[in-house]
Design a protein around this motif. Structure first.
Motif, PDB file in Angstrom:
ATOM      1  N   LEU A  92      -9.334  20.483 -21.765  1.00  0.00           N
ATOM      2  CA  LEU A  92      -9.848  19.827 -20.637  1.00  0.00           C
ATOM      3  C   LEU A  92     -10.241  18.318 -20.649  1.00  0.00           C
ATOM      4  CD1 LEU A  92     -10.220  19.551 -17.525  1.00  0.00           C
ATOM      5  CD2 LEU A  92     -12.534  20.826 -18.013  1.00  0.00           C
ATOM      6  N   LEU A  93      -9.764  17.191 -20.165  1.00  0.00           N
ATOM      7  CA  LEU A  93     -10.418  15.941 -19.960  1.00  0.00           C
ATOM      8  C   LEU A  93     -10.872  15.737 -18.986  1.00  0.00           C
ATOM      9  CD1 LEU A  93      -7.517  14.023 -21.886  1.00  0.00           C
ATOM     10  CD2 LEU A  93      -9.426  15.007 -23.127  1.00  0.00           C
ATOM     11  N   VAL A  94     -12.298  14.992 -18.838  1.00  0.00           N
ATOM     12  CA  VAL A  94     -13.088  15.115 -17.683  1.00  0.00           C
ATOM     13  C   VAL A  94     -13.302  13.686 -17.052  1.00  0.00           C
ATOM     14  CG1 VAL A  94     -13.923  17.203 -17.712  1.00  0.00           C
ATOM     15  CG2 VAL A  94     -15.284  15.606 -18.699  1.00  0.00           C
ATOM     16  N   SER A  95     -13.272  12.989 -16.011  1.00  0.00           N
ATOM     17  CA  SER A  95     -13.666  11.934 -15.537  1.00  0.00           C
ATOM     18  C   SER A  95     -15.115  12.008 -14.867  1.00  0.00           C
ATOM     19  CB  SER A  95     -12.547  11.149 -14.733  1.00  0.00           C
ATOM     20  OG  SER A  95     -12.398  11.869 -13.556  1.00  0.00           O
ATOM     21  N   LEU A  96     -15.476  13.168 -14.506  1.00  0.00           N
ATOM     22  CA  LEU A  96     -16.740  13.249 -13.744  1.00  0.00           C
ATOM     23  C   LEU A  96     -16.684  13.022 -12.314  1.00  0.00           C
ATOM     24  CD1 LEU A  96     -19.343  12.538 -16.352  1.00  0.00           C
ATOM     25  CD2 LEU A  96     -18.017  14.369 -16.319  1.00  0.00           C
ATOM     26  N   ARG A  97     -16.767  11.709 -11.882  1.00  0.00           N
ATOM     27  CA  ARG A  97     -16.664  11.318 -10.527  1.00  0.00           C
ATOM     28  C   ARG A  97     -15.726  10.134 -10.475  1.00  0.00           C
ATOM     29  NH1 ARG A  97     -22.253  12.134  -7.223  1.00  0.00           N
ATOM     30  NH2 ARG A  97     -20.682  11.851  -5.761  1.00  0.00           N
ATOM     31  N   GLN A  98     -15.335   9.474  -9.227  1.00  0.00           N
ATOM     32  CA  GLN A  98     -14.840   8.423  -9.019  1.00  0.00           C
ATOM     33  C   GLN A  98     -15.572   7.211  -8.526  1.00  0.00           C
ATOM     34  OE1 GLN A  98     -10.627   8.958  -7.090  1.00  0.00           O
ATOM     35  NE2 GLN A  98     -12.027   9.180  -5.435  1.00  0.00           N
ATOM     36  N   LEU A  99     -15.768   6.368  -9.422  1.00  0.00           N
ATOM     37  CA  LEU A  99     -16.415   5.116  -9.281  1.00  0.00           C
ATOM     38  C   LEU A  99     -15.895   4.319  -8.252  1.00  0.00           C
ATOM     39  CD1 LEU A  99     -17.024   3.630 -12.802  1.00  0.00           C
ATOM     40  CD2 LEU A  99     -18.259   5.497 -11.683  1.00  0.00           C
ATOM     41  N   GLY A 100     -16.957   3.471  -7.395  1.00  0.00           N
ATOM     42  CA  GLY A 100     -16.595   2.677  -6.386  1.00  0.00           C
ATOM     43  C   GLY A 100     -17.615   1.916  -5.776  1.00  0.00           C
ATOM     44  N   PRO A 101     -17.337   1.011  -4.792  1.00  0.00           N
ATOM     45  CA  PRO A 101     -18.242   0.225  -4.142  1.00  0.00           C
ATOM     46  C   PRO A 101     -18.784   0.897  -3.093  1.00  0.00           C
ATOM     47  CG  PRO A 101     -16.291  -0.635  -3.654  1.00  0.00           C
ATOM     48  CD  PRO A 101     -15.944   0.292  -4.475  1.00  0.00           C
ATOM     49  N   THR A 102     -20.072   0.488  -2.640  1.00  0.00           N
ATOM     50  CA  THR A 102     -20.699   1.082  -1.246  1.00  0.00           C
ATOM     51  C   THR A 102     -19.460   0.976  -0.285  1.00  0.00           C
ATOM     52  OG1 THR A 102     -22.854   0.275  -1.822  1.00  0.00           O
ATOM     53  CG2 THR A 102     -22.295   0.735   0.366  1.00  0.00           C
TER      54      THR A 102
ATOM     55  N   MET B 182     -21.312   7.603 -16.583  1.00  0.00           N
ATOM     56  CA  MET B 182     -20.431   8.381 -16.700  1.00  0.00           C
ATOM     57  C   MET B 182     -20.180   8.638 -18.237  1.00  0.00           C
ATOM     58  SD  MET B 182     -19.572   9.020 -13.639  1.00  0.00           S
ATOM     59  CE  MET B 182     -20.194   8.374 -12.415  1.00  0.00           C
ATOM     60  N   VAL B 183     -20.254   7.811 -19.062  1.00  0.00           N
ATOM     61  CA  VAL B 183     -20.119   7.951 -20.667  1.00  0.00           C
ATOM     62  C   VAL B 183     -21.303   8.737 -21.040  1.00  0.00           C
ATOM     63  CG1 VAL B 183     -19.842   6.860 -22.657  1.00  0.00           C
ATOM     64  CG2 VAL B 183     -18.518   5.891 -20.765  1.00  0.00           C
ATOM     65  N   ARG B 184     -22.369   8.562 -20.543  1.00  0.00           N
ATOM     66  CA  ARG B 184     -23.513   8.986 -21.135  1.00  0.00           C
ATOM     67  C   ARG B 184     -23.431  10.484 -20.733  1.00  0.00           C
ATOM     68  NH1 ARG B 184     -29.061   7.257 -18.440  1.00  0.00           N
ATOM     69  NH2 ARG B 184     -27.995   8.059 -16.561  1.00  0.00           N
ATOM     70  N   ALA B 185     -22.818  10.851 -19.576  1.00  0.00           N
ATOM     71  CA  ALA B 185     -22.818  12.184 -18.985  1.00  0.00           C
ATOM     72  C   ALA B 185     -21.349  12.993 -19.587  1.00  0.00           C
ATOM     73  CB  ALA B 185     -22.888  12.307 -17.594  1.00  0.00           C
ATOM     74  N   GLY B 186     -20.785  12.229 -20.421  1.00  0.00           N
ATOM     75  CA  GLY B 186     -19.799  13.089 -21.205  1.00  0.00           C
ATOM     76  C   GLY B 186     -18.290  12.766 -20.754  1.00  0.00           C
ATOM     77  N   ALA B 187     -17.986  11.934 -20.103  1.00  0.00           N
ATOM     78  CA  ALA B 187     -16.686  11.467 -19.342  1.00  0.00           C
ATOM     79  C   ALA B 187     -15.841  10.985 -20.459  1.00  0.00           C
ATOM     80  CB  ALA B 187     -16.821  10.272 -18.477  1.00  0.00           C
ATOM     81  N   ASP B 188     -14.536  11.609 -20.360  1.00  0.00           N
ATOM     82  CA  ASP B 188     -13.503  11.310 -21.340  1.00  0.00           C
ATOM     83  C   ASP B 188     -12.657  10.044 -20.999  1.00  0.00           C
ATOM     84  OD1 ASP B 188     -13.854  13.754 -23.348  1.00  0.00           O
ATOM     85  OD2 ASP B 188     -13.224  14.633 -21.556  1.00  0.00           O
ATOM     86  N   TRP B 189     -12.536  10.182 -19.409  1.00  0.00           N
ATOM     87  CA  TRP B 189     -11.881   8.863 -19.020  1.00  0.00           C
ATOM     88  C   TRP B 189     -12.929   8.630 -17.834  1.00  0.00           C
ATOM     89  CZ3 TRP B 189      -6.724   7.029 -18.712  1.00  0.00           C
ATOM     90  CH2 TRP B 189      -6.158   7.309 -19.651  1.00  0.00           C
ATOM     91  N   ILE B 190     -12.562   7.110 -17.176  1.00  0.00           N
ATOM     92  CA  ILE B 190     -13.108   6.348 -16.171  1.00  0.00           C
ATOM     93  C   ILE B 190     -12.404   6.476 -15.136  1.00  0.00           C
ATOM     94  CG2 ILE B 190     -14.458   4.457 -15.336  1.00  0.00           C
ATOM     95  CD1 ILE B 190     -15.981   6.245 -17.542  1.00  0.00           C
ATOM     96  N   LYS B 191     -12.740   7.058 -13.964  1.00  0.00           N
ATOM     97  CA  LYS B 191     -11.846   6.932 -12.819  1.00  0.00           C
ATOM     98  C   LYS B 191     -12.453   5.912 -11.673  1.00  0.00           C
ATOM     99  CE  LYS B 191      -9.361   9.204  -9.284  1.00  0.00           C
ATOM    100  NZ  LYS B 191      -9.140  10.447  -8.315  1.00  0.00           N
TER     101      LYS B 191
END
Length: 383
Positions: free
Chosen positions: A127-137, A177-186
């Motif tokens: 499993l590779l994880v991105s955690l959450r999906q970044l975006g603007p308000t 995200m990187v601090r929390a362990g994300a392998d990818w940034i979404k």
């Protein structure tokens, strides 16, 4: 051939009598495959050693790779946070049983899932994880439901705040995200399909997208970009996103911008919608332009659709061999794992699927599966 020094007691298995699929050429050849521990040691005729598994009449393919899943996607109904985690247990187990040995989660699974898989608490693919999906308000990652206001269905420090406004805040979001362990940034380079239908598509500014990609690279991560519209695709691709997810409404400008990216079309979720033919047309446009295609099912809607459905839909446009390539060697290249998996070659991971029959027909892959090996271990039906 690469030689590997085996630890004492390493398990040796010879998979004998099948045809072996080469995803990069699309060809199959009659060969045996010797597994030494968690690695492929040799591929060729008449191999000896260790336990012998009769694979006569079958086809050996690399373990499948799904580049866009949601194994722990939040439900809309109010449930305790633990429900999201517990629901993932049978989902992960089922993916592995169907020959899917590596997945990239596109929002929902946190680093704890990877720990549980390593420890053997859960059974499932790598499993590779991105955690959450970044975006603007107001963008795709903003959990805001008028008139209730902010509704964060996670509320969990292992899934950090994904919102940003401005390039500096975008960089900070990547770091969270990187601090929390994300392998990818979404990144949500555009809105959800429902928002687009409603004529509302809050997108990051180009300088924000560029900041996300630059900061991800500085942190040793790649970016996957959710983008349905051509405008969102162009912005994300020009910023340097490694993969474009969905791409439902591609046009010539979007395809031109994607020259250095992979396209993960995720046909399954809207295959029965009014936009299905538009989506297929976008895929054909990308293929004609030589864009690299990697398979992803967008496993989130319930009941779940998985890679078996996606491969069938891809094959209708690409053909069976190219669809399997998209879920093996090409998917591994996208994920920067091609030196470790995605092909059946000496030195690579012993992730394999044995199918009934020698042909490449992907119409019903689950119905053809005779056996699955993950890290050289045969996956039991009870797993």
């Amino acid at each position: 051939m690469r030689l590997v020094r085996l630890p004492q007691g390493t398990r040796v298995t010879v998979l004998a009598g099948a045809r072996v699929f080469d995803p990069d050429t699309g060809e199959t050849t009659r060969a045996d495959v010797r597994l030494d521990g968690d690695r492929i040691a040799e591929v060729g005729p008449g191999l000896d050693g260790g336990e012998r598994v009769d694979c006569s009449g079958g086809l050996l393919i690399p373990g499948l790779v799904d580049c866009h899943v949601h194994v722990a996607f939040p439900r809309t109904e109010p449930l305790p946070r633990s429900a999201r985690i517990l629901e993932a247990v049978p989902v992960l187990r089922g993916l592995l049983a169907r020959g899917i040995t590596t997945v990239r989660d596109a929002w929902g699974a946190d680093a704890g899932f990877k720990h549980a898989l390593r420890e053997g608490w859960l059974t499932g693919p790598d499993l590779l994880v991105s955690l959450r999906q970044l975006g603007p308000t107001g963008g795709l990652g903003d959990s805001w439901e008028p008139p209730a206001g902010a509704v964060d269905t996670f509320g969990d420090p292992s899934l950090p705040d994904p919102l940003f406004d401005g390039p500096d805040a975008a960089r900070a979001a990547v770091r969270r995200m990187v601090r929390a362990g994300a392998d990818w940034i979404k990144i949500g380079a555009g809105g959800a399909m429902a928002s687009i239908r409603a004529g509302v598509d809050v997108r990051p500014a180009d300088d924000e997208l560029l900041a996300v990609v630059e900061e991800a690279r500085r942190c040793g991560r790649d970016v996957m970009a959710h983008a349905h519209t051509a405008a969102a695709v162009v912005s994300a691709a020009r910023a340097g996103a490694r993969s474009i997810e969905h791409g439902t409404f591609l046009d010539d400008s979007a395809v031109a911008a994607m020259a250095d990216a992979w396209y993960v079309p995720t046909l399954s979720p809207i295959s029965d919608s009014e936009f299905a033919e538009t989506h297929r047309r976008s895929l054909r446009l990308a293929v004609e332009a030589g864009i690299r295609i990697a398979a992803g099912s967008d496993l989130a809607p319930r009941p779940h659709v998985d890679l078996a459905t996606e491969l069938r839909l891809l094959a209708a446009v690409l053909g069976d061999a190219a669809a399997l390539k998209a879920a093996t060697s090409e998917a591994a290249r996208l994920l920067r794992l091609d030196d470790d998996r995605g092909r059946l070659e000496p030195g690579l991971r012993a992730d394999l699927v044995l199918l009934d029959g020698p042909d490449l027909d992907v119409t019903d892959l689950p119905g053809r599966i005779r056996a699955v090996w993950h890290d050289g271990e045969r996956v039991s039906e009870a797993s």
